[in-house]
Scaffold this active site. Sequence first.
Site, PDB file in Angstrom:
ATOM      1  CG  HIS A  35      -1.938  -1.098   1.246  1.00  0.00           C
ATOM      2  ND1 HIS A  35      -2.099  -1.852   2.449  1.00  0.00           N
ATOM      3  CD2 HIS A  35      -3.016  -1.380   0.362  1.00  0.00           C
ATOM      4  CE1 HIS A  35      -3.211  -2.713   2.125  1.00  0.00           C
ATOM      5  NE2 HIS A  35      -3.605  -2.298   1.180  1.00  0.00           N
ATOM      6  CE  LYS A  79     -13.155  -6.742   4.444  1.00  0.00           C
ATOM      7  NZ  LYS A  79     -12.011  -6.284   3.941  1.00  0.00           N
ATOM      8  NE  ARG A  91      -2.480  -7.478  -4.546  1.00  0.00           N
ATOM      9  CZ  ARG A  91      -3.275  -7.943  -3.229  1.00  0.00           C
ATOM     10  NH1 ARG A  91      -2.721  -8.183  -2.338  1.00  0.00           N
ATOM     11  NH2 ARG A  91      -4.712  -8.269  -3.436  1.00  0.00           N
ATOM     12  CB  SER A 148      -4.485  -6.434   4.890  1.00  0.00           C
ATOM     13  OG  SER A 148      -3.992  -5.219   3.940  1.00  0.00           O
TER      14      SER A 148
HETATM   15  O1  PNS Z   1      -8.653  -2.764   0.171  1.00  0.00           O
HETATM   16  P1  PNS Z   1     -10.088  -3.173  -0.377  1.00  0.00           P
HETATM   17  O2  PNS Z   1     -10.749  -4.037   0.561  1.00  0.00           O
HETATM   18  O3  PNS Z   1      -9.807  -4.178  -1.462  1.00  0.00           O
HETATM   19  O4  PNS Z   1     -10.826  -2.098  -0.842  1.00  0.00           O
HETATM   20  C1  PNS Z   1     -12.277  -2.038  -1.360  1.00  0.00           C
HETATM   21  C2  PNS Z   1     -13.013  -0.650  -1.558  1.00  0.00           C
HETATM   22  C3  PNS Z   1     -12.927  -0.055  -0.114  1.00  0.00           C
HETATM   23  C4  PNS Z   1     -12.141   0.002  -2.487  1.00  0.00           C
HETATM   24  C5  PNS Z   1     -14.261  -1.079  -2.259  1.00  0.00           C
HETATM   25  O5  PNS Z   1     -14.743  -2.090  -1.471  1.00  0.00           O
HETATM   26  C6  PNS Z   1     -15.157   0.219  -2.297  1.00  0.00           C
HETATM   27  O6  PNS Z   1     -14.790   1.171  -2.758  1.00  0.00           O
HETATM   28  N1  PNS Z   1     -16.290   0.002  -1.190  1.00  0.00           N
HETATM   29  C7  PNS Z   1     -17.223   1.154  -1.419  1.00  0.00           C
HETATM   30  C8  PNS Z   1     -18.506   0.632  -1.610  1.00  0.00           C
HETATM   31  C9  PNS Z   1     -18.650   1.134  -3.128  1.00  0.00           C
HETATM   32  O7  PNS Z   1     -18.683   2.126  -3.629  1.00  0.00           O
HETATM   33  N2  PNS Z   1     -19.023  -0.001  -3.904  1.00  0.00           N
HETATM   34  C10 PNS Z   1     -19.386   0.150  -5.433  1.00  0.00           C
HETATM   35  C11 PNS Z   1     -17.967  -0.392  -6.214  1.00  0.00           C
HETATM   36  S1  PNS Z   1     -17.533  -1.977  -5.825  1.00  0.00           S
END
Ligand code: PNS
Length: 160
Positions: free
Chosen positions: A17, A41, A91, A129
Amino acid sequence: MLKAIYPGSFDPVTNGHLDIIERASKLVDTLVVAVLENPNKSSSLFTVDERKEHLRMVTKHLGNVEISSFKGLLVEFANEIDAKVVIRGLRAVTDFESEFQMALINRSLNTSVETFFISTSVEYLYLSSSMVKEVAMFGGNIVDMIPAEIKDFVLDKYKK
Ligand code: PNS
């Protein structure tokens, strides 16, 4: 002025990150690193406030990086703070499908926000993570996986 968001769970923030944050911060005027406040979560290792504090600690050398958090849709948060770009790290090929899907969904919800992908540095190809947590849980060495400032916070969680 280009403002971008780098969203994620950051539970905990990893060297992967931090690599993306450092590289993205050179490309934009302001980079907002935004922690998702995810009601689903409940199994998170750190609270959102703890994760934000960790992110502040590891980005204090970067003058144009701000730490924030958001609830709900990412693109709505992008509108609120007037960010035009979402940064995501890629990745392996396995990331591609879900990341592409997320980018397309976000674009369908808000066409004024673009997703930019930054490919991981090769040394962090394997890093996530979840892997850090699993290695720490079983007593493995996480020194090369996360910023030094965060290491003891992670290890303390598994001492209890
Ligand atoms: O680190 P992560 O868990 O891969 O991040 C995921 C994240 C936070 C970027 C994604 O889950 C997110 O943007 N969630 C907010 C809800 C949203 O906007 N959903 C629509 C797009 S999937």
